[in-house]
Structures are given as structure tokens and as C-alpha cells.
Scaffold this motif. Structure first.
Motif, short mmCIF file in Angstrom:
data_model
loop_
_atom_site.label_atom_id
_atom_site.label_comp_id
_atom_site.label_asym_id
_atom_site.label_seq_id
_atom_site.Cartn_x
_atom_site.Cartn_y
_atom_site.Cartn_z
N LYS A 1 38.47 49.83 27.24
CA LYS A 1 39.33 48.65 27.52
C LYS A 1 38.45 47.55 27.71
O LYS A 1 37.38 47.56 28.14
CB LYS A 1 40.18 49.09 28.56
N GLU B 1 36.57 44.33 29.39
CA GLU B 1 36.45 43.97 30.70
C GLU B 1 37.29 42.84 31.31
O GLU B 1 37.69 42.07 30.47
CB GLU B 1 35.14 43.64 31.11
N LEU B 2 37.85 42.70 32.47
CA LEU B 2 38.57 41.76 32.86
C LEU B 2 38.11 40.35 33.18
O LEU B 2 36.41 40.34 33.30
CB LEU B 2 39.33 41.98 34.41
N SER B 3 38.57 39.42 32.72
CA SER B 3 37.97 37.96 33.31
C SER B 3 37.62 37.67 34.84
O SER B 3 38.10 38.64 35.50
CB SER B 3 38.86 37.02 32.52
N VAL C 1 39.03 35.63 36.58
CA VAL C 1 40.41 35.39 37.28
C VAL C 1 40.95 36.63 37.44
O VAL C 1 41.77 36.86 38.61
CB VAL C 1 41.02 34.34 36.56
N GLY C 2 40.78 37.63 36.42
CA GLY C 2 41.60 38.83 36.45
C GLY C 2 41.01 39.73 37.48
O GLY C 2 41.68 40.48 38.55
N LYS C 3 39.56 39.77 37.65
CA LYS C 3 38.81 40.50 38.88
C LYS C 3 39.31 40.10 40.06
O LYS C 3 39.58 40.65 41.04
CB LYS C 3 37.45 40.43 38.62
N ASP D 1 42.14 38.31 40.67
CA ASP D 1 43.45 38.71 41.36
C ASP D 1 43.59 40.31 41.79
O ASP D 1 44.18 40.45 42.46
CB ASP D 1 44.39 38.46 39.87
N SER D 2 42.91 40.99 40.92
CA SER D 2 43.07 42.36 41.15
C SER D 2 42.57 42.84 42.43
O SER D 2 42.83 43.48 43.08
CB SER D 2 42.21 43.38 40.13
N THR E 1 44.84 41.66 45.12
CA THR E 1 46.00 42.56 45.11
C THR E 1 45.70 43.92 45.82
O THR E 1 46.27 44.12 46.95
CB THR E 1 46.54 42.91 43.86
#
Length: 182
Positions: free
Chosen positions: A3, A5-7, A9-11, A13-14, A17
Motif C-alpha cells: 500500500k 504510504e500516507l501523506s 496530512v493523512g498521518k 489525521d490518523s 483519530t
């Protein structure tokens, strides 16, 4: 298939959360723990409600106390058997008491809500103020049921997993053993 890797911003956000979920989970457990502690701490005031000492204890309360002691002994024995530890066993007990108290409060609120919609709300107030032995039996039954259900059923998962991975060791065959087999 790997998969992507998250950007950044995604990291973020994760991580946010995950942090909020763990904070809410700890608040939930802390609230149930505190509610269970308050429930168990209020038992002496429920039993000795008139302040007359041992003369104040009814036959229902006399039968409640040995059963409570036996279930506490059972809980301690199961915690020792599964190597749970004192604080984790106490936490299980208090969270179970808190859950049962919260369920009882929700059911009580639902009954009061239904009775409040009747034609005579003054009858509801009279029923709530009136002391009934069934109320005390139900309260003691909820405490005993929570104590019965709070026992650990198995060892914690941290104790079940091995701490180190062992490499497979092949047995060595010495040369004298090789010559003897030929």
C-alpha cells in the motif's frame, strides 16, 4: 501488493483519530471504574441506613453479606489462578460494577420516563419515595451478579505471548555417531 504510504496530512489525521479514540476509551473506563467504586462504597450506607448498628441489619442484608464475601473470595482466587494481579483484578471488579450500575440507571430512567407519561404523575412521586424491599433485593442482586461476572476467564494476552522468539536449533550429529550407524 504494498500500500502507498500516507501523506503527512493523512498521518496527522490518523494520529489524531487514534489519540482521541484512546482518550475516549480511557474516559469510559475511568467513568465506569468510578461508578463501580461509588456503588461498592455506598453499600455500608445502604445496609446501615438507620444507624442502629447490628440491630439495623435485616435478614436480607444478613444473607447478602456472606454471599458477597464468598464471591469476593472467588474473585480473588480466580485472579491468583490466572496471575492477573491485584490492581487489574480490582479494575475488572469495579468496571463490572460500573457497567451493571449504568445499566440499572438506564432501566430506572426508562421506567420513570414511561411512568411520567401516565395520567397521574403524583402517583409516580409517591412510588419513588416509598421504600420497597424489592428495590433493596434488586440492588443487592445487581451487585452480586456483577461480582459473579467480573472474574477473569483466562490469563492476560501479555502472559500468553512469548517474549522472545527462539531460533530453531538443529541437532548436531557427531562423527563417532555417524561411523557407528554405517
Amino acid at each position: 501488493m504494498q500500500k502507498p504510504e500516507l501523506s503527512l496530512v493523512g498521518k496527522l489525521d490518523s494520529g489524531l483519530t487514534k489519540g482521541l479514540c484512546s482518550m475516549l476509551a480511557s474516559l469510559k473506563v475511568g467513568g465506569l471504574w468510578l461508578l463501580g467504586l461509588l456503588t461498592l462504597a455506598s453499600l455500608p450506607w445502604i445496609i446501615f441506613e438507620y444507624g442502629d448498628g447490628l440491630a439495623d441489619i435485616s435478614p436480607l442484608e444478613w444473607s447478602f453479606m456472606p454471599v458477597l464475601a464468598l464471591l469476593l473470595w472467588r474473585h480473588i482466587r480466580y485472579c491468583q489462578h490466572f496471575a492477573i494481579g491485584f490492581w487489574r483484578g480490582l479494575s475488572r471488579l469495579l468496571v463490572a460494577q460500573g457497567i451493571m450500575t449504568a445499566v440499572g440507571m438506564v432501566l430506572f430512567g426508562a421506567c420513570v420516563g414511561l411512568l411520567a407519561k401516565t395520567e397521574h404523575p403524583d402517583e409516580l412521586l409517591r412510588m419513588l419515595i416509598q421504600e420497597d424491599p424489592l428495590d433493596k433485593l434488586l440492588a443487592f442482586g445487581i451487585v452480586l451478579l456483577a461480582l459473579y461476572l467480573a472474574i477473569p476467564k483466562s490469563a492476560p494476552t501479555s502472559l500468553l505471548r512469548p517474549t522472545t522468539l527462539h531460533a530453531r536449533v538443529e541437532p548436531e550429529v557427531f562423527t563417532p555417531a555417524k561411523e557407528a550407524s554405517v
